[in-house]
Design a protein around this motif. Structure first.
Motif, short mmCIF file in Angstrom:
data_model
loop_
_atom_site.label_atom_id
_atom_site.label_comp_id
_atom_site.label_asym_id
_atom_site.label_seq_id
_atom_site.Cartn_x
_atom_site.Cartn_y
_atom_site.Cartn_z
N ASN A 146 0.81 -1.22 0.00
CA ASN A 146 0.00 0.00 0.00
C ASN A 146 0.85 1.27 0.00
OD1 ASN A 146 0.79 0.20 2.65
ND2 ASN A 146 -1.20 -0.32 3.52
N PHE A 147 2.07 1.15 -0.41
CA PHE A 147 2.93 2.33 -0.58
C PHE A 147 2.94 2.68 -2.07
CE2 PHE A 147 6.90 4.64 -1.18
CZ PHE A 147 6.85 5.54 -0.13
N ILE A 148 2.49 3.87 -2.37
CA ILE A 148 2.40 4.27 -3.78
C ILE A 148 3.76 4.78 -4.25
CG2 ILE A 148 1.27 5.84 -5.39
CD1 ILE A 148 -1.00 5.74 -3.00
N ASN A 153 9.68 9.19 -4.58
CA ASN A 153 10.09 8.26 -3.53
C ASN A 153 10.65 6.95 -4.05
OD1 ASN A 153 7.88 6.71 -4.37
ND2 ASN A 153 6.52 7.58 -2.84
N VAL A 180 8.47 16.12 6.57
CA VAL A 180 7.40 15.42 7.32
C VAL A 180 6.28 14.98 6.38
CG1 VAL A 180 7.67 16.47 9.59
CG2 VAL A 180 6.30 17.63 7.85
N LEU A 182 5.99 12.57 4.35
CA LEU A 182 6.28 12.13 2.98
C LEU A 182 6.43 10.61 2.86
CD1 LEU A 182 8.67 14.97 1.78
CD2 LEU A 182 6.29 14.62 1.17
N LYS A 184 8.31 8.42 5.18
CA LYS A 184 9.51 7.76 5.70
C LYS A 184 9.13 6.62 6.64
CE LYS A 184 11.18 11.51 7.55
NZ LYS A 184 10.13 12.45 7.17
N THR A 185 8.28 6.95 7.61
CA THR A 185 7.88 5.93 8.58
C THR A 185 7.17 4.77 7.87
OG1 THR A 185 7.72 7.58 10.32
CG2 THR A 185 6.51 5.53 10.66
N HIS A 186 6.34 5.12 6.91
CA HIS A 186 5.62 4.08 6.18
C HIS A 186 6.61 3.10 5.53
CE1 HIS A 186 1.94 3.04 3.54
NE2 HIS A 186 2.85 2.11 3.35
N ARG A 340 0.58 13.13 4.20
CA ARG A 340 -0.26 13.13 5.39
C ARG A 340 -1.39 14.14 5.25
NH1 ARG A 340 3.31 13.86 10.07
NH2 ARG A 340 3.89 11.72 9.61
P1 ADP Z 1 6.92 10.67 7.59
O1 ADP Z 1 7.37 9.56 8.48
O2 ADP Z 1 7.83 10.92 6.43
O3 ADP Z 1 6.61 11.93 8.31
P2 ADP Z 1 4.66 8.94 7.19
O4 ADP Z 1 5.34 7.70 6.75
O5 ADP Z 1 4.15 8.98 8.57
O6 ADP Z 1 5.56 10.22 6.90
O7 ADP Z 1 3.47 9.22 6.14
C1 ADP Z 1 2.37 10.04 6.46
C2 ADP Z 1 1.10 9.36 5.98
O8 ADP Z 1 1.10 9.34 4.57
C3 ADP Z 1 0.99 7.92 6.44
O9 ADP Z 1 -0.36 7.65 6.73
C4 ADP Z 1 1.44 7.12 5.24
O10 ADP Z 1 0.81 5.85 5.17
C5 ADP Z 1 1.02 8.00 4.09
N1 ADP Z 1 1.91 7.90 2.94
C6 ADP Z 1 3.06 8.59 2.74
N2 ADP Z 1 3.62 8.29 1.57
C7 ADP Z 1 2.82 7.35 1.01
C8 ADP Z 1 2.86 6.63 -0.22
N3 ADP Z 1 3.82 6.82 -1.12
N4 ADP Z 1 1.86 5.75 -0.47
C9 ADP Z 1 0.87 5.58 0.41
N5 ADP Z 1 0.76 6.23 1.57
C10 ADP Z 1 1.72 7.11 1.88
#
Ligand code: ADP
Ligand code: MG
Length: 476
Positions: A146-148, A153, A180, A182, A184-186, A340
């Protein structure tokens, strides 16, 4: 021109046309192996680099080479054993899928080819764990599926995925940076989940650097540091999120350095994220910085309009929401900062439609997002927030920035910190730096305190509401 000179000149041009992270990642330790009949063979350190150079960068490479040697027609990459150096002694040659070393010393031949690093001489500091309770901290919501993937990226995603296929042997550490929201955590979590699912025998630990710090501090207090460190020994994949918060924490950095080295020497995989490059993290110890820079660095940037549209379409589908393309386009055009916010906007539109019992359409979307749009249009800045808070409470900016715990000043300062964090997503360390070099945990506490008080105290709630109103009406 020798091959070496030709390649050096070509690299000089390529470097100007792609991002620094990409350049370092893909072009480090490459060389021209041969130049015959218009074909250039480039030696690369591994299959991953071969794929990227041949498929993604081949036009850049050919263009640069052609401008220097007009006979060049095409390029090919060939994987070179041992750090991309031609003619390395046989004993040092080893393919990437070689066996893991079982001892604590790092054999040079197991260092991923191409990313030469200084050999680490410190001995592992970790000892056997005792009575540990192991927590992976993984959230199964985040997956590669589910990561686009899009242009902003794909590098980071490809790197995480490649690592999931070859833990500890490809790029170590992997350092991912980006603003933020974008993803990273995902991505980090997706990597952890992939390993947990496909290789359940491996130990994965995800931890934010803030949590790492507080657990370390706890263990120091309770005199269990050795146990704390020992628990890390058995980890195969250590993921540290938001490492910028280690900034300024000397003791934590020191312990982290030892844990890092111990794992690294055992060929355990380390993946790190940050909101900026290692260089841009203030007061990061030099030896940590060079460790971080010794592996692979991949960035995630802001999504383009097409990507934002694709993200919204996919997320709407996932939620089972029917939404027309004009509405999608409107949201994608107006919500630009990060994923986000896009998710937030979509959720808001859905809630609004449900609440009003009106199907989603352009005019509903415009109404639902009107508040959000004023905010993003305004692009409030750090200075605006500080100025408004200082006027509101009648205290000077200087007083807020200065050290000191006077109650009349402490409250406005905390409110300013809270607003900077919630309105602008400013990193804790940046806020701390602005307020006279305060520690990021001080900022964290301030934000938590105001968040809590806001819920429990009407006066605080009203103050925050007035301040936000003022922010929205500031002239840009
Ligand atoms: P960061 O850690 O960079 O601040 P997160 O990983 O928390 O960002 O992402 C913020 C939200 O956006 C999460 O709910 C994440 O699932 C979603 N998200 C971010 N990038 C993608 C992506 N490429 N595809 C799907 N969902 C994404
Ligand atoms: Mg994050």
């Amino acid at each position: 021109m020798t091959n070496e000179e030709l390649w050096k000149a070509a690299l000089g041009q390529i470097e100007l046309s792609i991002s620094k992270a990409n350049f370092i990642t893909w072009f480090k330790n490459t060389s021209i192996q041969s130049h015959e009949n218009g074909r250039i063979v480039i030696g690369v350190p591994n299959g991953f680099a071969k794929e990227w150079l041949e498929n993604k960068y081949n036009l850049y490479i050919i263009k640069a080479l052609k401008s220097l040697a007009p006979d060049v027609q095409d390029i090919k990459c060939s994987i070179l054993p041992n750090n991309g150096q031609k003619g390395a002694p046989e004993t040092f040659k080893k393919s990437m899928d070689g066996a893991r070393p079982f001892s604590g010393t790092q054999n040079d031949s197991t260092i991923p080819t191409g990313f030469s690093r200084k050999r680490i001489i410190e001995k592992p500091v970790l000892t056997a764990p005792s009575g540990e309770i192991f927590q992976s901290n993984l959230n199964t919501r985040y997956t590669f599926n589910n990561f686009i993937v899009a242009e902003n990226n794909e590098l980071a995603r490809a790197a995480c995925f490649a690592i999931s296929q070859n833990l500890g042997h490809l790029y170590n550490p992997l350092f991912i940076y980006g603003g933020v929201g974008l993803g990273k955590t995902h991505l980090l979590q997706a990597l952890g989940n992939e390993i947990a699912e496909k290789q359940p025998e491996k130990r994965v630990k995800y931890i934010t650097s803030e949590r790492f710090t507080s657990e370390l501090v706890e263990s120091i207090k309770s005199q269990t540091v050795d146990q704390f460190k020992a628990e890390y020994e058995h980890i195969d994949l250590l993921i540290i999120d938001d490492v910028q918060f280690l900034s300024g924490r000397e003791k934590t950095q020191n312990e982290f350095f030892h844990i890092f080295n111990a794992l690294y020497q055992l060929n355990k995989q380390i993946v790190i994220s940050s909101d900026r490059t290692p260089k841009a993290i203030p007061t990061l110890e030099e030896r940590l910085r060079s460790r971080f820079e010794g592996g692979m660095i991949a960035d995630i940037s802001r999504p383009s309009l097409e990507t934002r549209t694709a993200i919204l379409e996919t997320k709407a589908k996932e939620k089972g929401v029917v939404i027309d393309s004009a509405s999608i386009h409107f949201i994608a055009e107006h919500i630009k900062e990060n994923v986000r916010e896009l998710e937030g906007a979509l959720a808001r539109v859905c809630a609004y439609s449900e609440f009003q019992k009106v199907p989603i359409g352009l005019s509903l979307v415009q109404k639902a997002l009107s508040d959000m749009l004023i905010q993003t249009k305004k692009s409030v800045k750090l200075d605006d927030i500080v100025k408004i808070v200082s006027e509101f409470y009648g205290v000077s900016t200087e007083e807020m920035v200065k050290k000191g715990r006077k109650k009349e000043i402490a409250h406005p300062r905390q409110v300013a910190m809270y607003l900077l964090r919630t309105e602008l997503d400013t990193p804790f360390s940046t806020i701390g730096d602005f307020f006279g070099g305060r520690d990021h945990t001080t900022v964290l506490h301030a934000v938590e305190k105001i968040t809590k008080n806001r819920e429990s105290t009407l006066r605080i709630r009203e103050e925050i509401a007035s301040l936000k109103e003022k922010l929205q009406s500031t002239p840009v």
